[in-house]
Design a protein around this motif. Sequence first.
Motif, mmCIF file in Angstrom:
data_model
loop_
_atom_site.group_PDB
_atom_site.id
_atom_site.type_symbol
_atom_site.label_atom_id
_atom_site.label_comp_id
_atom_site.label_asym_id
_atom_site.label_seq_id
_atom_site.Cartn_x
_atom_site.Cartn_y
_atom_site.Cartn_z
ATOM 1 N N GLN A 9 0.618 -1.115 0.131
ATOM 2 C CA GLN A 9 -0.051 0.033 -0.132
ATOM 3 C C GLN A 9 1.025 1.295 0.043
ATOM 4 O OE1 GLN A 9 -3.181 -0.131 -0.402
ATOM 5 N NE2 GLN A 9 -2.957 -2.418 -0.294
ATOM 6 N N PRO A 10 0.414 2.291 -0.882
ATOM 7 C CA PRO A 10 1.369 3.527 -0.975
ATOM 8 C C PRO A 10 0.989 4.401 0.487
ATOM 9 C CG PRO A 10 -0.428 3.618 -2.337
ATOM 10 C CD PRO A 10 -0.533 2.334 -1.587
ATOM 11 N N THR A 11 1.809 4.205 1.402
ATOM 12 C CA THR A 11 1.789 4.810 2.543
ATOM 13 C C THR A 11 3.118 5.066 3.111
ATOM 14 O OG1 THR A 11 0.667 4.941 4.832
ATOM 15 C CG2 THR A 11 1.140 2.727 3.968
ATOM 16 N N LEU A 12 3.168 6.174 3.924
ATOM 17 C CA LEU A 12 4.407 6.317 4.692
ATOM 18 C C LEU A 12 4.193 5.890 6.177
ATOM 19 C CD1 LEU A 12 4.610 10.265 3.814
ATOM 20 C CD2 LEU A 12 6.133 8.559 2.974
ATOM 21 N N TYR A 13 3.314 5.031 6.463
ATOM 22 C CA TYR A 13 3.053 4.663 7.845
ATOM 23 C C TYR A 13 4.221 3.619 8.357
ATOM 24 C CZ TYR A 13 1.103 2.166 11.841
ATOM 25 O OH TYR A 13 0.966 1.871 13.231
ATOM 26 N N LEU A 59 2.495 10.071 14.173
ATOM 27 C CA LEU A 59 1.858 9.273 13.917
ATOM 28 C C LEU A 59 0.154 9.341 14.542
ATOM 29 C CD1 LEU A 59 4.350 6.472 15.127
ATOM 30 C CD2 LEU A 59 3.304 6.698 12.872
ATOM 31 N N ALA A 60 0.080 9.801 15.901
ATOM 32 C CA ALA A 60 -1.190 9.942 16.397
ATOM 33 C C ALA A 60 -2.075 11.217 15.477
ATOM 34 C CB ALA A 60 -1.117 10.682 17.858
ATOM 35 N N GLU A 61 -1.378 12.413 15.178
ATOM 36 C CA GLU A 61 -2.291 13.267 14.450
ATOM 37 C C GLU A 61 -2.546 12.992 13.108
ATOM 38 O OE1 GLU A 61 -3.653 16.914 13.064
ATOM 39 O OE2 GLU A 61 -3.131 16.381 15.274
ATOM 40 N N CYS A 62 -1.630 12.102 12.321
ATOM 41 C CA CYS A 62 -2.098 11.659 11.056
ATOM 42 C C CYS A 62 -2.823 10.331 10.673
ATOM 43 C CB CYS A 62 -0.773 11.602 10.251
ATOM 44 S SG CYS A 62 0.253 13.157 10.051
ATOM 45 N N TYR A 63 -2.723 9.518 11.607
ATOM 46 C CA TYR A 63 -3.169 8.084 11.433
ATOM 47 C C TYR A 63 -4.227 7.691 12.539
ATOM 48 C CZ TYR A 63 0.803 7.822 8.029
ATOM 49 O OH TYR A 63 1.247 8.230 7.020
ATOM 50 N N VAL A 209 3.356 14.889 5.590
ATOM 51 C CA VAL A 209 2.786 13.623 5.478
ATOM 52 C C VAL A 209 1.232 13.658 5.055
ATOM 53 C CG1 VAL A 209 2.165 11.749 7.157
ATOM 54 C CG2 VAL A 209 4.094 12.717 7.273
ATOM 55 N N LYS A 210 0.627 14.673 5.563
ATOM 56 C CA LYS A 210 -0.921 14.631 5.152
ATOM 57 C C LYS A 210 -1.221 15.013 3.631
ATOM 58 C CE LYS A 210 -2.863 16.313 9.615
ATOM 59 N NZ LYS A 210 -3.340 17.333 10.375
ATOM 60 N N ARG A 211 -0.234 15.734 3.083
ATOM 61 C CA ARG A 211 -0.114 16.039 1.588
ATOM 62 C C ARG A 211 0.293 14.768 0.996
ATOM 63 N NH1 ARG A 211 2.379 20.774 3.321
ATOM 64 N NH2 ARG A 211 4.436 20.089 2.784
ATOM 65 N N ARG A 212 1.248 14.059 1.257
ATOM 66 C CA ARG A 212 1.650 12.769 0.656
ATOM 67 C C ARG A 212 0.797 11.843 0.915
ATOM 68 N NH1 ARG A 212 6.929 11.291 -0.530
ATOM 69 N NH2 ARG A 212 6.068 9.531 -1.058
ATOM 70 N N GLU A 213 -0.118 11.712 1.700
ATOM 71 C CA GLU A 213 -1.291 10.587 1.956
ATOM 72 C C GLU A 213 -2.498 10.940 1.660
ATOM 73 O OE1 GLU A 213 0.176 8.047 2.662
ATOM 74 O OE2 GLU A 213 0.897 7.659 4.816
ATOM 75 N N GLY A 214 -2.657 12.269 0.910
ATOM 76 C CA GLY A 214 -4.040 12.778 0.640
ATOM 77 C C GLY A 214 -4.919 13.192 1.505
ATOM 78 N N TYR A 215 -4.626 13.584 2.535
ATOM 79 C CA TYR A 215 -5.317 13.739 3.984
ATOM 80 C C TYR A 215 -6.131 15.140 3.707
ATOM 81 C CZ TYR A 215 -6.467 14.985 8.856
ATOM 82 O OH TYR A 215 -7.053 15.355 9.623
ATOM 83 N N ALA A 216 -7.454 14.974 3.688
ATOM 84 C CA ALA A 216 -8.318 16.215 3.416
ATOM 85 C C ALA A 216 -8.766 16.986 4.704
ATOM 86 C CB ALA A 216 -9.747 15.677 2.788
ATOM 87 N N SER A 217 -8.291 17.938 4.768
ATOM 88 C CA SER A 217 -8.464 18.916 6.156
ATOM 89 C C SER A 217 -10.152 19.148 6.223
ATOM 90 C CB SER A 217 -7.872 20.346 6.220
ATOM 91 O OG SER A 217 -6.400 20.047 5.815
#
Length: 217
Positions: A9-13, A59-63, A209-217
């Motif tokens: 899976q394409p994730t930085l986790y 980790l906590a903020e993003c995932y 990380v949020k940008r790379r993971e496609g995180y939507a604010s």
Amino acid sequence: MTARFIPLQPTLYPVIVAFFVAVFLISNILATKGVTIGPLITDGAFFLFPLAYVLGDVLAECYGFKAARRAIFTGFAVTLLAVVSFYVAIWLPAADFYESQPEFAHVLGLVPQIVVASLAGYVVGQLLNSWVLVKIKQRTGEKSLWARLIGSTVVGEFGDTLLFCVIAAPVIGITTGGDLVNYVIVGFLWKTLIEVLLLPVTYAVIGWVKRREGYAS
């Protein structure tokens, strides 16, 4: 016949978890050395360990808390494996040409009390850090990132430092109440200060990380 593999899976986790675990493992070895800098009493991991909390915040903020908790328990398991491996390697008979067995045992033969202190402080501190961050985020949403980063750091670092110092102090050589209080306060303030100073870095990493993971604010 075509060879089949499980797609990644394409994730930085997993990359973040790897660094998170590595920092904790290295810190455990460095922390066995007591360090005095002027009037300050601390340990050899004082300059590295705060990075574990920065990565824990990411980790906590993003995932989320569950993903952060998985990383924390992974770090616990890897460190426990390392400690057992150290003791097995020390126990194995040294070859005739190997002249560094005492030094090897002295460096890697982590004192059980230090291991217990480190693991207990790490698990409690990191879980508190992640839990507080997520709870604050549930109230503030995407706003006030600085408040949840600092708030979670204060709670997590205090729990971690207090638990570690109380358990490990006698082994490190701290025997008086005054020195113990010094050790706890200096460790807590130093680690917290470092994380506050690193807030711009934490902000940048979380944003990236949020940008790379496609995180939507």
